[in-house]
Design a protein around this motif. Structure first.
Motif, PDB file in Angstrom:
ATOM      1  N   ALA A   1      39.148  44.098  41.128  1.00  0.00           N
ATOM      2  CA  ALA A   1      39.018  43.619  42.505  1.00  0.00           C
ATOM      3  C   ALA A   1      37.741  44.172  43.116  1.00  0.00           C
ATOM      4  O   ALA A   1      37.332  45.293  42.823  1.00  0.00           O
ATOM      5  CB  ALA A   1      40.225  44.059  43.326  1.00  0.00           C
TER       6      ALA A   1
ATOM      7  N   ALA B   1      50.025  39.108  36.962  1.00  0.00           N
ATOM      8  CA  ALA B   1      50.418  39.892  38.134  1.00  0.00           C
ATOM      9  C   ALA B   1      50.979  41.255  37.730  1.00  0.00           C
ATOM     10  O   ALA B   1      50.839  42.223  38.451  1.00  0.00           O
ATOM     11  CB  ALA B   1      51.464  39.123  38.936  1.00  0.00           C
TER      12      ALA B   1
ATOM     13  N   ARG C   1      44.621  36.341  34.536  1.00  0.00           N
ATOM     14  CA  ARG C   1      45.088  37.371  35.459  1.00  0.00           C
ATOM     15  C   ARG C   1      46.612  37.380  35.473  1.00  0.00           C
ATOM     16  O   ARG C   1      47.239  36.420  35.884  1.00  0.00           O
ATOM     17  CB  ARG C   1      44.589  37.065  36.873  1.00  0.00           C
TER      18      ARG C   1
ATOM     19  N   ARG D   1      39.221  49.023  40.933  1.00  0.00           N
ATOM     20  CA  ARG D   1      38.633  48.376  42.100  1.00  0.00           C
ATOM     21  C   ARG D   1      37.190  48.841  42.236  1.00  0.00           C
ATOM     22  O   ARG D   1      36.890  50.011  42.054  1.00  0.00           O
ATOM     23  CB  ARG D   1      39.421  48.720  43.368  1.00  0.00           C
TER      24      ARG D   1
ATOM     25  N   THR E   1      44.774  47.767  37.806  1.00  0.00           N
ATOM     26  CA  THR E   1      43.412  47.245  37.806  1.00  0.00           C
ATOM     27  C   THR E   1      42.469  48.156  38.578  1.00  0.00           C
ATOM     28  O   THR E   1      42.831  48.695  39.613  1.00  0.00           O
ATOM     29  CB  THR E   1      43.382  45.846  38.438  1.00  0.00           C
TER      30      THR E   1
ATOM     31  N   SER F   1      38.212  37.825  47.917  1.00  0.00           N
ATOM     32  CA  SER F   1      39.277  37.036  47.307  1.00  0.00           C
ATOM     33  C   SER F   1      39.232  37.153  45.783  1.00  0.00           C
ATOM     34  O   SER F   1      38.258  37.656  45.205  1.00  0.00           O
ATOM     35  CB  SER F   1      39.138  35.566  47.713  1.00  0.00           C
ATOM     36  N   ASP F   2      40.284  36.681  45.130  1.00  0.00           N
ATOM     37  CA  ASP F   2      40.380  36.785  43.674  1.00  0.00           C
ATOM     38  C   ASP F   2      39.249  36.064  42.948  1.00  0.00           C
ATOM     39  O   ASP F   2      38.977  36.360  41.796  1.00  0.00           O
ATOM     40  CB  ASP F   2      41.721  36.216  43.192  1.00  0.00           C
ATOM     41  N   SER F   3      38.577  35.126  43.622  1.00  0.00           N
ATOM     42  CA  SER F   3      37.478  34.434  42.950  1.00  0.00           C
ATOM     43  C   SER F   3      36.274  35.347  42.762  1.00  0.00           C
ATOM     44  O   SER F   3      35.337  34.996  42.054  1.00  0.00           O
ATOM     45  CB  SER F   3      37.086  33.178  43.726  1.00  0.00           C
TER      46      SER F   3
ATOM     47  N   PRO G   1      38.638  41.375  35.644  1.00  0.00           N
ATOM     48  CA  PRO G   1      39.914  41.785  36.247  1.00  0.00           C
ATOM     49  C   PRO G   1      39.787  42.655  37.492  1.00  0.00           C
ATOM     50  O   PRO G   1      40.753  42.781  38.241  1.00  0.00           O
ATOM     51  CB  PRO G   1      40.567  42.595  35.134  1.00  0.00           C
TER      52      PRO G   1
ATOM     53  N   ALA H   1      48.489  44.074  37.645  1.00  0.00           N
ATOM     54  CA  ALA H   1      47.598  44.171  38.795  1.00  0.00           C
ATOM     55  C   ALA H   1      47.492  45.597  39.326  1.00  0.00           C
ATOM     56  O   ALA H   1      46.443  46.014  39.773  1.00  0.00           O
ATOM     57  CB  ALA H   1      48.069  43.243  39.904  1.00  0.00           C
TER      58      ALA H   1
ATOM     59  N   ARG I   1      36.730  38.573  41.643  1.00  0.00           N
ATOM     60  CA  ARG I   1      37.076  39.654  40.723  1.00  0.00           C
ATOM     61  C   ARG I   1      36.015  39.719  39.633  1.00  0.00           C
ATOM     62  O   ARG I   1      35.542  38.690  39.172  1.00  0.00           O
ATOM     63  CB  ARG I   1      38.468  39.410  40.114  1.00  0.00           C
TER      64      ARG I   1
END
Length: 98
Positions: free
Chosen positions: A56, A18, A16, A26, A24, A71-73, A54, A21, A75
């Motif tokens: 969200a 930044a 990932r 969603r 990305t 959270s990012d976990s 990637p 981002a 994605r």
């Protein structure tokens, strides 16, 4: 809206970064009151973690019209297979990608 062309010359990095981002995608997943009652959220979260990627993930709670960004976990890599699994769990039309 047509999808943005991928940068030529190199495959997209798996890690990932930044800088990318803001481009990305969603994924919005609608949580119906029935899904909450059945306690499907832990199962949904386990499913999401088996498709890391990637994009969200955001949950839209139909009952109180609230959006919760995971959270990012959580994605994910959007795919028809994943979306079909989510819809079979939560109902048709519960997945949107933006």
């Amino acid at each position: 809206g047509s999808p943005a062309p991928l940068r030529t010359g190199q495959p997209a990095p798996a890690e990932r970064s930044a800088s990318s981002a803001q481009s990305t995608q969603r994924v919005f997943i609608k949580i119906t009151p029935g899904a909450e009652l059945k306690g499907l959220l832990p199962r949904l979260q386990a499913l999401l973690q088996t498709h890391p990627g990637p994009a969200a993930t955001l949950l839209f709670y139909e009952r109180n019209q609230k959006v919760l960004a995971l959270s990012d976990s959580y994605r994910i890599e959007p795919s028809e297979e994943l979306f079909a699994a989510i819809e079979s769990m939560l109902g048709a039309g519960t997945v949107r990608i933006r």
